[in-house]
Enzyme design. Sequence first.
Site, short mmCIF file in Angstrom:
data_model
loop_
_atom_site.label_atom_id
_atom_site.label_comp_id
_atom_site.label_asym_id
_atom_site.label_seq_id
_atom_site.Cartn_x
_atom_site.Cartn_y
_atom_site.Cartn_z
N LYS A 1 -13.55 0.67 15.81
CA LYS A 1 -12.19 0.13 15.89
C LYS A 1 -11.61 0.21 17.30
O LYS A 1 -10.84 -0.66 17.71
CB LYS A 1 -11.27 0.85 14.89
CG LYS A 1 -11.54 0.41 13.45
CD LYS A 1 -10.68 1.13 12.43
CE LYS A 1 -11.15 0.78 11.03
NZ LYS A 1 -10.43 1.52 9.98
N PHE B 1 -4.45 3.73 14.73
CA PHE B 1 -4.77 4.69 13.68
C PHE B 1 -5.94 4.15 12.88
O PHE B 1 -6.15 2.93 12.81
CB PHE B 1 -3.57 4.89 12.74
CG PHE B 1 -2.57 5.87 13.28
CD1 PHE B 1 -1.78 5.54 14.36
CD2 PHE B 1 -2.43 7.13 12.70
CE1 PHE B 1 -0.86 6.44 14.87
CE2 PHE B 1 -1.51 8.03 13.20
CZ PHE B 1 -0.73 7.70 14.29
N LYS C 1 -10.37 -3.31 18.74
CA LYS C 1 -8.92 -3.48 18.92
C LYS C 1 -8.46 -3.16 20.34
O LYS C 1 -7.26 -3.08 20.60
CB LYS C 1 -8.18 -2.62 17.89
CG LYS C 1 -8.52 -3.06 16.45
CD LYS C 1 -8.01 -2.10 15.39
CE LYS C 1 -8.64 -2.39 14.05
NZ LYS C 1 -7.71 -2.92 13.05
N LYS D 1 8.22 -17.41 -10.68
CA LYS D 1 7.45 -16.30 -11.23
C LYS D 1 6.22 -16.82 -11.98
O LYS D 1 6.35 -17.73 -12.81
CB LYS D 1 8.36 -15.51 -12.19
CG LYS D 1 7.71 -14.26 -12.70
CD LYS D 1 8.61 -13.53 -13.68
CE LYS D 1 7.79 -12.49 -14.41
NZ LYS D 1 8.19 -12.26 -15.75
N ASN E 1 0.85 -1.21 0.00
CA ASN E 1 0.00 0.00 0.00
C ASN E 1 0.87 1.24 0.00
O ASN E 1 2.10 1.14 -0.03
CB ASN E 1 -0.95 -0.04 1.19
CG ASN E 1 -0.18 -0.10 2.50
OD1 ASN E 1 0.51 0.83 2.87
ND2 ASN E 1 -0.27 -1.24 3.18
N ASP F 1 -4.63 -6.24 5.09
CA ASP F 1 -5.63 -7.08 5.73
C ASP F 1 -5.62 -8.49 5.16
O ASP F 1 -6.02 -9.44 5.82
CB ASP F 1 -7.02 -6.45 5.56
CG ASP F 1 -7.16 -5.18 6.38
OD1 ASP F 1 -6.56 -5.12 7.47
OD2 ASP F 1 -7.85 -4.24 5.93
N1 CTP Z 1 -3.99 -2.86 11.91
C1 CTP Z 1 -3.24 -3.95 12.31
N2 CTP Z 1 -3.28 -5.11 11.62
C2 CTP Z 1 -4.09 -5.24 10.54
C3 CTP Z 1 -4.88 -4.14 10.12
C4 CTP Z 1 -4.80 -2.96 10.82
O1 CTP Z 1 -2.49 -3.82 13.30
N3 CTP Z 1 -4.13 -6.39 9.89
C5 CTP Z 1 -3.96 -1.62 12.71
C6 CTP Z 1 -3.37 -0.43 12.03
O2 CTP Z 1 -1.98 -0.32 12.32
C7 CTP Z 1 -4.15 0.72 12.63
C8 CTP Z 1 -5.50 0.11 12.92
O3 CTP Z 1 -5.29 -1.29 12.96
O4 CTP Z 1 -3.62 1.13 13.89
C9 CTP Z 1 -6.58 0.41 11.92
O5 CTP Z 1 -6.15 0.16 10.62
P1 CTP Z 1 -7.14 0.37 9.40
O6 CTP Z 1 -6.49 -0.07 8.15
O7 CTP Z 1 -7.74 1.76 9.46
O8 CTP Z 1 -8.35 -0.57 9.81
P2 CTP Z 1 -8.69 -2.05 9.53
O9 CTP Z 1 -8.83 -2.75 10.84
O10 CTP Z 1 -7.79 -2.68 8.54
O11 CTP Z 1 -10.18 -1.92 8.98
P3 CTP Z 1 -10.70 -1.53 7.50
O12 CTP Z 1 -9.61 -1.89 6.55
O13 CTP Z 1 -11.92 -2.33 7.39
O14 CTP Z 1 -10.98 -0.04 7.57
#
Ligand code: CTP
Length: 408
Positions: A342, A328, A346, A291, A212, A281
């Site tokens: 969240k 975040f 979390k 490859k 990303n 995710d």
């Molecule tokens: N985070 C994490 N591990 C993951 C996904 C997210 O530790 N697999 C943490 C990020 O570092 C951040 C928080 O979770 O502190 C939220 O990340 P975000 O991408 O906004 O949320 P997601 O839980 O991935 O939810 P969504 O993608 O559905 O918005």
Amino acid sequence: MNLEGKRILLGVSGSIAAYKSADIASQLGKSGADVHAALTANAAQFVGVPTFRALTRNPVLTDTFEEPDTKRIAHIELAQSADLVLVAPATANILAKMAHGIADDMLTTCLLATPQSTPLLVAPAMNTQMWLHPATSENLRILQARGVQVIPPGSGLLACQDVGEGKLAEVSEIVAAVMATLGTAQTLAGHHLLITAGATREPLDPVRFLTNRSSGKMGYALAQEAIRRGATVTLVSGITNLPPPHKANLVRVETAEQMLKACLEALPSVTGIIASAAVADYRPLQVADHKLKKREGEEEVVLRLAKNPDVIAELGRRKRPEQRSIGFAAETQDLLANATRKIAAKNLDLIVVNDVLKEGAGFDVDTNIVTLVWRDGKRNALPKMTKAEVSRHILDAYSELPRWRGQF
Ligand code: CTP
């Protein structure tokens, strides 16, 4: 104040006030700082290199680009390891170069190589007309928006015999500004923060991966600021191009699973967690050994993904009650509803929400626009500011979090 253990890069540009920098170098050195002077060619016309060498007991950087040790690029290492950079005197010319990222000599190269999180102070000195010129005002505005601290010049009789603004601030004032910046209260002494930063990279085959746009700038700024406040920092970093903050315990990882493993190892010994990493995710379900080749006639392919662990949620499940955690949320819609969800999912004490679609917010920019949302619903919407400034707000909030959830 004692500046023992602090490394200061003192940039000197070509103003008659350059002779006063020798006094600045001397006073900072007497306070214990490890001062390294870098002179522009014009500055070296006003005051000699041997003066700074004798006062700082360090080699002086000039425009010769002579590196004594060919295996290291000493001026880049210096820029990256300085605790503070001071440009005094700063001419209109060097302010213009700094504002526009011009690096055409040793000093401006060092300045451009200095991490955004390092405190940068400038003490302008110039003729009144130059000081009042809209170009100079605009350049200062650009620099201040980036978090550069300006020590304003005073008024008086200038070397050009004009009377007006543009006189280098008093040496005592400049030294005091350095002290105030480096003397940041050690509010996090005794704390050990686990900070995640950067993007994860999930391999698909030996040459491809999913990732990303995260640059890691926010997490690295947090690590730098936490260290300035006296914390021990374990920085579990995904992919970034950033130099590691001086004194951080850096653990480099690539995938979400590796990030979780590194964080779980650190968890027992930390007092708090800040999860700024952009963790994928999902990851490719299968990682090919070779490859992947395109196939004749195959116009569409389906990529099967497997769910990754949620690192901060897992840490939230396992943390002790006194271990505080901040997450975040990168959102494009329903910011506050998603943030609140969240926090609960979390087990966070605080979440930093940013609307990544707003200009000047989110990934790969130096600024951010965030709202801090606490577990009890309290909010603080911050204006656009540099990531270094955002990190100060987050750490102020971190310090004030109740130690025990029961206090909410
Ligand atoms: N985070 C994490 N591990 C993951 C996904 C997210 O530790 N697999 C943490 C990020 O570092 C951040 C928080 O979770 O502190 C939220 O990340 P975000 O991408 O906004 O949320 P997601 O839980 O991935 O939810 P969504 O993608 O559905 O918005």
